[in-house]
Design a protein around this motif. Sequence first.
Motif, PDB file in Angstrom:
ATOM      1  N   ILE A 263      -3.869 -56.920   3.506  1.00  0.00           N
ATOM      2  CA  ILE A 263      -2.948 -56.464   4.542  1.00  0.00           C
ATOM      3  C   ILE A 263      -2.600 -57.600   5.496  1.00  0.00           C
ATOM      4  N   GLN A 264      -3.561 -58.474   5.799  1.00  0.00           N
ATOM      5  CA  GLN A 264      -3.262 -59.628   6.637  1.00  0.00           C
ATOM      6  C   GLN A 264      -2.212 -60.530   5.996  1.00  0.00           C
ATOM      7  N   VAL A 265      -2.325 -60.716   4.673  1.00  0.00           N
ATOM      8  CA  VAL A 265      -1.337 -61.527   3.965  1.00  0.00           C
ATOM      9  C   VAL A 265       0.032 -60.868   4.004  1.00  0.00           C
ATOM     10  N   LEU A 266       0.081 -59.552   3.760  1.00  0.00           N
ATOM     11  CA  LEU A 266       1.353 -58.832   3.792  1.00  0.00           C
ATOM     12  C   LEU A 266       1.969 -58.876   5.188  1.00  0.00           C
ATOM     13  N   ASP A 267       1.148 -58.795   6.209  1.00  0.00           N
ATOM     14  CA  ASP A 267       1.647 -58.830   7.578  1.00  0.00           C
ATOM     15  C   ASP A 267       2.329 -60.163   7.876  1.00  0.00           C
ATOM     16  N   ARG A 268       1.766 -61.256   7.333  1.00  0.00           N
ATOM     17  CA  ARG A 268       2.371 -62.568   7.533  1.00  0.00           C
ATOM     18  C   ARG A 268       3.629 -62.749   6.687  1.00  0.00           C
ATOM     19  N   ALA A 269       3.640 -62.109   5.504  1.00  0.00           N
ATOM     20  CA  ALA A 269       4.724 -62.355   4.555  1.00  0.00           C
ATOM     21  C   ALA A 269       5.976 -61.543   4.843  1.00  0.00           C
ATOM     22  N   HIS A 270       5.869 -60.438   5.588  1.00  0.00           N
ATOM     23  CA  HIS A 270       7.006 -59.546   5.790  1.00  0.00           C
ATOM     24  C   HIS A 270       7.387 -59.465   7.262  1.00  0.00           C
ATOM     25  N   THR A 271       8.627 -59.102   7.507  1.00  0.00           N
ATOM     26  CA  THR A 271       9.077 -58.946   8.891  1.00  0.00           C
ATOM     27  C   THR A 271       8.473 -57.701   9.536  1.00  0.00           C
ATOM     28  N   ALA A 272       8.188 -56.689   8.744  1.00  0.00           N
ATOM     29  CA  ALA A 272       7.549 -55.480   9.284  1.00  0.00           C
ATOM     30  C   ALA A 272       6.114 -55.789   9.713  1.00  0.00           C
ATOM     31  N   ARG A 273       5.660 -55.112  10.736  1.00  0.00           N
ATOM     32  CA  ARG A 273       4.262 -55.237  11.181  1.00  0.00           C
ATOM     33  C   ARG A 273       3.404 -54.370  10.259  1.00  0.00           C
ATOM     34  N   VAL A 274       2.310 -54.934   9.754  1.00  0.00           N
ATOM     35  CA  VAL A 274       1.393 -54.201   8.883  1.00  0.00           C
ATOM     36  C   VAL A 274       0.013 -54.246   9.531  1.00  0.00           C
ATOM     37  N   THR A 275      -0.555 -53.073   9.833  1.00  0.00           N
ATOM     38  CA  THR A 275      -1.842 -53.011  10.527  1.00  0.00           C
ATOM     39  C   THR A 275      -2.875 -52.291   9.666  1.00  0.00           C
ATOM     40  N   PHE A 276      -4.136 -52.541  10.000  1.00  0.00           N
ATOM     41  CA  PHE A 276      -5.239 -51.908   9.268  1.00  0.00           C
ATOM     42  C   PHE A 276      -6.313 -51.482  10.245  1.00  0.00           C
ATOM     43  N   ASP A 277      -6.794 -50.245  10.069  1.00  0.00           N
ATOM     44  CA  ASP A 277      -7.857 -49.712  10.915  1.00  0.00           C
ATOM     45  C   ASP A 277      -8.865 -48.994  10.025  1.00  0.00           C
ATOM     46  N   THR A 278     -10.141 -49.156  10.317  1.00  0.00           N
ATOM     47  CA  THR A 278     -11.170 -48.507   9.493  1.00  0.00           C
ATOM     48  C   THR A 278     -12.293 -48.006  10.373  1.00  0.00           C
ATOM     49  N   CYS A 279     -12.967 -46.946   9.894  1.00  0.00           N
ATOM     50  CA  CYS A 279     -14.043 -46.352  10.692  1.00  0.00           C
ATOM     51  C   CYS A 279     -15.082 -45.700   9.790  1.00  0.00           C
ATOM     52  N   GLY A 280     -16.309 -46.227   9.825  1.00  0.00           N
ATOM     53  CA  GLY A 280     -17.460 -45.558   9.232  1.00  0.00           C
ATOM     54  C   GLY A 280     -17.475 -45.421   7.732  1.00  0.00           C
ATOM     55  N   VAL A 281     -16.690 -46.221   7.001  1.00  0.00           N
ATOM     56  CA  VAL A 281     -16.621 -46.064   5.546  1.00  0.00           C
ATOM     57  C   VAL A 281     -17.863 -46.659   4.896  1.00  0.00           C
ATOM     58  N   ARG A 282     -18.495 -45.881   4.012  1.00  0.00           N
ATOM     59  CA  ARG A 282     -19.642 -46.350   3.252  1.00  0.00           C
ATOM     60  C   ARG A 282     -19.195 -46.776   1.862  1.00  0.00           C
ATOM     61  N   ALA A 283     -20.084 -47.471   1.153  1.00  0.00           N
ATOM     62  CA  ALA A 283     -19.779 -47.869  -0.222  1.00  0.00           C
ATOM     63  C   ALA A 283     -19.545 -46.625  -1.076  1.00  0.00           C
ATOM     64  N   LEU A 284     -18.533 -46.686  -1.927  1.00  0.00           N
ATOM     65  CA  LEU A 284     -18.155 -45.577  -2.789  1.00  0.00           C
ATOM     66  C   LEU A 284     -18.350 -45.979  -4.241  1.00  0.00           C
ATOM     67  N   PRO A 285     -18.368 -45.019  -5.168  1.00  0.00           N
ATOM     68  CA  PRO A 285     -18.408 -45.375  -6.582  1.00  0.00           C
ATOM     69  C   PRO A 285     -17.273 -46.339  -6.929  1.00  0.00           C
ATOM     70  N   ALA A 286     -17.545 -47.254  -7.853  1.00  0.00           N
ATOM     71  CA  ALA A 286     -16.596 -48.327  -8.155  1.00  0.00           C
ATOM     72  C   ALA A 286     -15.223 -47.796  -8.526  1.00  0.00           C
ATOM     73  N   ALA A 287     -15.164 -46.728  -9.331  1.00  0.00           N
ATOM     74  CA  ALA A 287     -13.873 -46.195  -9.769  1.00  0.00           C
ATOM     75  C   ALA A 287     -13.067 -45.673  -8.583  1.00  0.00           C
ATOM     76  N   GLN A 288     -13.736 -45.044  -7.616  1.00  0.00           N
ATOM     77  CA  GLN A 288     -13.041 -44.514  -6.451  1.00  0.00           C
ATOM     78  C   GLN A 288     -12.519 -45.641  -5.564  1.00  0.00           C
ATOM     79  N   GLU A 289     -13.310 -46.704  -5.411  1.00  0.00           N
ATOM     80  CA  GLU A 289     -12.855 -47.827  -4.595  1.00  0.00           C
ATOM     81  C   GLU A 289     -11.633 -48.479  -5.219  1.00  0.00           C
ATOM     82  N   GLU A 290     -11.653 -48.659  -6.535  1.00  0.00           N
ATOM     83  CA  GLU A 290     -10.498 -49.281  -7.183  1.00  0.00           C
ATOM     84  C   GLU A 290      -9.262 -48.388  -7.073  1.00  0.00           C
ATOM     85  N   ALA A 291      -9.448 -47.076  -7.238  1.00  0.00           N
ATOM     86  CA  ALA A 291      -8.310 -46.165  -7.127  1.00  0.00           C
ATOM     87  C   ALA A 291      -7.716 -46.210  -5.720  1.00  0.00           C
ATOM     88  N   LEU A 292      -8.566 -46.224  -4.690  1.00  0.00           N
ATOM     89  CA  LEU A 292      -8.073 -46.322  -3.318  1.00  0.00           C
ATOM     90  C   LEU A 292      -7.295 -47.611  -3.096  1.00  0.00           C
TER      91      LEU A 292
END
Length: 381
Positions: A263-292
């Motif tokens: 997302i940091q790369v996309l924010d620099r590459a595009h004119t639109a502002r791209v932000t990211f926020d996260t809270c309390g996420v734990r490790a998930l099964p590998a397949a679920q992380e890749e799908a997300l």
Amino acid sequence: MSHRPSSGLAAVSTALLAMSRHLEVRDVLKTIVASARELLDAEYAALGVPDDHGGFAQFVVDGVSDEQWRAIGPLPRQHGILAAMLRDARTERLADVRKDPRFEGWPSAHPDMSDFLGLPIKDGDETIGALFLANKRCPRVDGGCGFTQEDEELLSILAQHAAIALTNARLYERSRELTITEERSRLAHELHDAVSQKLFSLRLTAQAAAALVDRDPARAKGELQQIAILAAEAADELRAAVVELRPAALDEDGLVNTLRTQIQVLDRAHTARVTFDTCGVRALPAAQEEALLRVAQEALHNALRHSGADLVAVSLARRGQGAVLSVTDDGKGFEPSAVRRAGRHLGLVSMRDRAGGVGGTLTVESAPGKGTTIEMEVPGG
């Protein structure tokens, strides 16, 4: 099996359900081993997937600490008891494996083992693995302890379902590899089309500027400014495509850090502002992380390429044992039902497939002039 407590049947059911929940081969192997050790109350359990060169392509253990595993050294070869199980495809139940004439070649740092139960995991006529347990934990009266015929029958049931779970996981991974190949092909076409158009425009504009330099310098200056704009747009297209083509470093960096970096790369590459926020996420099964990750990439691609948004906000938060991903833009939006009727899915079908493939859900909220929110929830492990 009639004299076994009813809780034993519940344990079998729990083990089978645990195996069926995973799609990654490595996760399935770990679950099989842990389930077998718990079900039969053994001190140690292991599962080896043979390669074609006398060794093991994968080897998973349970009951051995990381320090012990490092001290043991390289993965075992197919020799002794293990080779017999793979070659003859039969169960081995021994009171003391150390007294068997085929017992050989165990490293000095290997845990001490006595009673032993092992059997092959078969898919039809093919032996796809070897599952074995050692040191049953039970009261010893005059040394009388070890795996029983009932244990053998239970492990045989587990192995049959393990074969199904392992085969399904392999098919899933092959299907995913095909999907990734298709995605790369799509991205390559998009990259070729987008950048080629920009470069073609650059060439024409440069030719026009060259022709105007002497007779109309003012117009030539305007053409040169247009060249700068086209060059910047081509660079943006290239950066965005490279981000999608680059393999995700999920194993090394985890989902949160991988998303944040992209997302940091996309924010620099595009004119639109791209932000990211996260809270309390734990490790998930590998397949679920890749799908997300893949759904986030697809949603970001849509927002940045098609919505005309000034702001794209991505959030990833814990929800129960799982997580919820949200990608919201303030762009022009669309009517989801009209998009479906027109056959332009904007990747919605593939995103829904990815969510459903890992037991998750995907919701899309959008309306003309109202922006778009794509939300995906996964259950965790």
